[in-house]
Design a protein around this motif. Structure first.
Motif, PDB file in Angstrom:
ATOM      1  N   ASP A   1       0.814  -1.303   0.025  1.00 41.18           N
ATOM      2  CA  ASP A   1       0.064  -0.007   0.185  1.00 41.18           C
ATOM      3  C   ASP A   1       0.843   1.288  -0.189  1.00 41.18           C
ATOM      4  O   ASP A   1       0.185   2.290   0.014  1.00 41.18           O
ATOM      5  N   GLY A   2       2.155   0.890  -0.009  1.00 42.07           N
ATOM      6  CA  GLY A   2       2.928   2.238  -0.234  1.00 42.07           C
ATOM      7  C   GLY A   2       3.603   2.762   1.128  1.00 42.07           C
ATOM      8  O   GLY A   2       4.259   3.601   1.059  1.00 42.07           O
ATOM      9  N   ARG A   3       3.101   2.216   2.249  1.00 37.07           N
ATOM     10  CA  ARG A   3       3.771   2.697   3.785  1.00 37.07           C
ATOM     11  C   ARG A   3       4.849   1.965   4.018  1.00 37.07           C
ATOM     12  O   ARG A   3       4.979   0.500   3.296  1.00 37.07           O
ATOM     13  N   PRO A   4       5.651   2.196   4.975  1.00 33.63           N
ATOM     14  CA  PRO A   4       6.765   1.342   5.120  1.00 33.63           C
ATOM     15  C   PRO A   4       6.651   0.266   5.995  1.00 33.63           C
ATOM     16  O   PRO A   4       5.601  -0.059   6.811  1.00 33.63           O
ATOM     17  N   VAL A   5       7.345  -0.757   5.563  1.00 33.25           N
ATOM     18  CA  VAL A   5       7.270  -2.165   5.887  1.00 33.25           C
ATOM     19  C   VAL A   5       8.513  -2.699   6.239  1.00 33.25           C
ATOM     20  O   VAL A   5       9.551  -2.063   5.689  1.00 33.25           O
ATOM     21  N   VAL A   6       8.698  -3.764   6.951  1.00 33.23           N
ATOM     22  CA  VAL A   6       9.719  -4.571   7.136  1.00 33.23           C
ATOM     23  C   VAL A   6       9.510  -6.081   6.624  1.00 33.23           C
ATOM     24  O   VAL A   6       8.714  -6.789   7.025  1.00 33.23           O
ATOM     25  N   LEU A   7      10.065  -6.678   5.416  1.00 31.12           N
ATOM     26  CA  LEU A   7      10.042  -7.951   4.975  1.00 31.12           C
ATOM     27  C   LEU A   7      11.033  -8.736   5.352  1.00 31.12           C
ATOM     28  O   LEU A   7      12.220  -8.512   5.600  1.00 31.12           O
ATOM     29  N   GLN A   8      10.546 -10.214   5.828  1.00 28.81           N
ATOM     30  CA  GLN A   8      11.302 -11.273   6.411  1.00 28.81           C
ATOM     31  C   GLN A   8      10.881 -12.309   5.871  1.00 28.81           C
ATOM     32  O   GLN A   8       9.896 -12.658   5.518  1.00 28.81           O
ATOM     33  N   SER A   9      11.659 -13.400   5.716  1.00 27.77           N
ATOM     34  CA  SER A   9      11.336 -14.792   5.539  1.00 27.77           C
ATOM     35  C   SER A   9      12.033 -15.618   6.762  1.00 27.77           C
ATOM     36  O   SER A   9      12.962 -15.369   7.125  1.00 27.77           O
ATOM     37  N   ARG A  10      11.472 -16.639   6.823  1.00 25.13           N
ATOM     38  CA  ARG A  10      11.761 -17.747   7.911  1.00 25.13           C
ATOM     39  C   ARG A  10      11.559 -19.322   7.492  1.00 25.13           C
ATOM     40  O   ARG A  10      10.441 -19.464   7.052  1.00 25.13           O
ATOM     41  N   VAL A  11      12.547 -19.870   7.124  1.00 20.22           N
ATOM     42  CA  VAL A  11      12.382 -21.369   6.922  1.00 20.22           C
ATOM     43  C   VAL A  11      12.343 -22.152   7.879  1.00 20.22           C
ATOM     44  O   VAL A  11      12.823 -21.907   9.060  1.00 20.22           O
ATOM     45  N   THR A  12      11.425 -23.263   7.811  1.00 17.97           N
ATOM     46  CA  THR A  12      11.535 -24.511   8.818  1.00 17.97           C
ATOM     47  C   THR A  12      11.920 -25.711   7.740  1.00 17.97           C
ATOM     48  O   THR A  12      11.587 -25.933   6.765  1.00 17.97           O
ATOM     49  N   ASP A  13      13.004 -26.289   8.402  1.00 14.42           N
ATOM     50  CA  ASP A  13      13.376 -27.487   7.437  1.00 14.42           C
ATOM     51  C   ASP A  13      12.617 -28.959   7.882  1.00 14.42           C
ATOM     52  O   ASP A  13      11.962 -28.796   8.760  1.00 14.42           O
ATOM     53  N   GLU A  14      12.979 -29.850   7.186  1.00 13.68           N
ATOM     54  CA  GLU A  14      12.374 -31.270   7.124  1.00 13.68           C
ATOM     55  C   GLU A  14      12.451 -31.681   8.852  1.00 13.68           C
ATOM     56  O   GLU A  14      11.285 -32.121   9.312  1.00 13.68           O
ATOM     57  N   PRO A  15      13.338 -31.554   9.219  1.00 13.50           N
ATOM     58  CA  PRO A  15      13.479 -32.167  10.776  1.00 13.50           C
ATOM     59  C   PRO A  15      12.775 -31.041  11.619  1.00 13.50           C
ATOM     60  O   PRO A  15      12.693 -31.281  12.699  1.00 13.50           O
ATOM     61  N   GLY A  16      12.233 -29.883  11.274  1.00 13.17           N
ATOM     62  CA  GLY A  16      11.562 -29.135  12.077  1.00 13.17           C
ATOM     63  C   GLY A  16      12.573 -27.990  12.750  1.00 13.17           C
ATOM     64  O   GLY A  16      11.739 -27.342  13.511  1.00 13.17           O
TER      65      GLY A  16
END
Ligand SMILES: Nc1nc2c(c(=O)[nH]1)N[C@H]1C(S)=C(S)[C@@H](COP(=O)(O)O)O[C@H]1N2
Ligand SMILES: [Mo]
Length: 430
Positions: free
Chosen positions: A375-390
């Motif tokens: 929407d054009g407002r400030p944001v903080v993008l992040q990604s977080r992985v979970t692997d097969e063993p959890g």
């Protein structure tokens, strides 16, 4: 027989998490439907009666193809970068992969990162030899020719430097992009000979527990590897994405240890010495140890823990105003397949599961994607992985609590990109 075909249902973009993250199932509806539903993103022009213009390349004879092709001149900025050594010694440094300019999961050979300690050796394959000796019945010497007589296998694996993302340990978020912060990882189809076949031929002494692998460059990179790994899935890589290894990636042969930190995957491999004890080489004592909060260090940290990074959008790219975007990135783990990747647009308060692009292979880079309405407002993008063993990718605070203040290696924490109203993207700590 008549089949009841249901008409495609119009897309209703559903919010999956804060600040405009949409449901990943939107992708199932197809690109055109997504764009149409959300508007503002690559809307095709409506065609006029005149159709398409005639361009100069449609009316002239082009040049002959190159004997070895190169990317189009319009792709000249898609290059490795940041050749710089923190130590200032010639030949020591890294050229990193521009993941912010790539999609897919296989790293092109010319863009595969390199980390070298005494430059790139100019090895004549006809003169190169591999010696297997030490605690074996029959020491063996292989030339390229004798090695090529063994059965080969191709596998797709990631390769990551133990120092990839070391700047994440800095007190303040250093202003760099994906290439500098996460460009020491790549993924290729590696083809070569399983090491266990050669070891069986040499006849390993039952007392043996370790091998020491040595490279033929001037630094003579030497690392100790548990014999169990050598006999399990280690191999000698000769080809990278179907052609001979690149000089910066180990031509004419390298040790490949799936999932282990890059430093152990000795390039220009010339010697494997079988022993009872580890060698305690320079590269595994003075370096490549993991610090702990109590100030001590632990040695022999092999596997690269699960990690992910958003490659688009990311610093060095610009947002083109509010509207629909596809968030895309890479995830990997030495402990198996990527099980899921969550994405946040509000600095970790709420998370939406991303779509994992097929194929999702064990110990390989996995691409994730998620539709997003900015929407054009400030944001903080992040990604977080979970692997097969959890195992779940840690926050930066969790990582530092684990590794202490003096850490250098295995920086696998969540990476945050801050976007302001102007559409500028910066590395931030959230
Ligand atoms: N012989 C030799 N092997 C080496 C190195 C080196 O400098 N010389 N660098 C190591 C390090 S630190 C890493 S991260 C990987 C990098 O492999 P790449 O250059 O093919 O990406 O190779 C490892 N093997
Ligand atoms: Mo490395």
């Amino acid at each position: 027989m008549r089949r009841n075909r249901s008409k495609p249902q119009p897309v209703k973009p559903e919010m999956a998490a804060g600040n405009g993250l949409l449901d990943r199932r939107l992708f199932l509806q197809g690109g055109g439907a997504v764009a149409a539903a959300l508007g503002g993103f690559a809307i095709p022009e409506s065609a006029t009666a005149a159709g398409l213009p005639i361009e100069p390349w449609m009316t002239t004879l082009g040049p002959d193809p190159l004997l070895y092709d190169r990317p189009s001149r319009f792709e000249k900025d898609v290059v490795r970068g940041d050749w710089a050594s923190r130590t200032g010694f010639p030949g020591v440094g890294s050229l990193r992969t521009p993941h912010h300019l790539l999609t897919g999961t296989i790293t092109p050979n010319g863009l595969f990162f390199t980390r070298c300690h005494t430059g790139i050796p100019d090895i004549d394959p006809d003169k190169h030899r591999l010696l297997i000796h030490g605690l074996v019945k029959r020491p063996l010497i292989f030339s390229m020719e004798t090695l090529a007589r063994y059965p080969m296998e191709s596998r797709i694996y990631f390769l990551e430097c133990g120092g990839n993302g070391e700047l994440l340990y800095d007190d303040k978020p250093t202003q760099v992009g994906v290439r500098r912060l996460a460009g020491q990882v790549g993924c290729a189809e590696w083809t070569g000979v399983k090491l266990s076949i050669l070891m069986d031929e040499a006849g390993v002494d039952p007392k043996a527990k370790w091998v020491s692998a040595e490279g033929a460059d001037a630094v003579g990179m030497t690392r100790s590897i548990p014999l169990s790994k050598i006999m399990d899935d280690a191999f000698i890589a000769l080809y990278q994405n179907g052609e001979r290894l690149m000089p910066s990636n180990g031509y004419p042969m390298r040790l490949f240890l799936p999932g282990f930190e890059g430093n152990m995957q000795v390039k220009y491999l010339r010697r494997i010495r079988v022993s009872e004890m580890p060698t305690m080489s320079r590269d595994e004592t003075s370096k490549y140890t993991l610090t702990r909060p109590d100030g001590k260090s632990s040695q022999f940290n092999y596997q690269m823990e699960a990690k992910s990074v958003i490659t688009q959008p990311s610093p060095d790219l610009m947002m083109k105003g509010p509207g629909f975007y596809e968030i895309s990135g890479l995830a990997w783990s030495a402990y198996g397949k990527v099980a899921k990747v969550d994405v946040s647009a509000d600095g970790g308060k709420s998370w939406a599961p991303a779509a994992l692009q097929q194929p999702v292979l064990s110990l390989a880079l996995t691409r994730f994607r998620l539709p997003w309405q900015w929407d054009g407002r400030p944001v903080v993008l992040q990604s977080r992985v979970t692997d097969e063993p959890g195992y779940v990718q840690p926050t930066r605070e969790q990582m530092i609590a684990n590794r202490g203040r003096w850490a250098n290696y295995h920086a696998n924490c969540i990476i945050s990109w801050g976007i302001n109203e102007k559409g500028e993207i910066k590395h931030v700590y959230a």
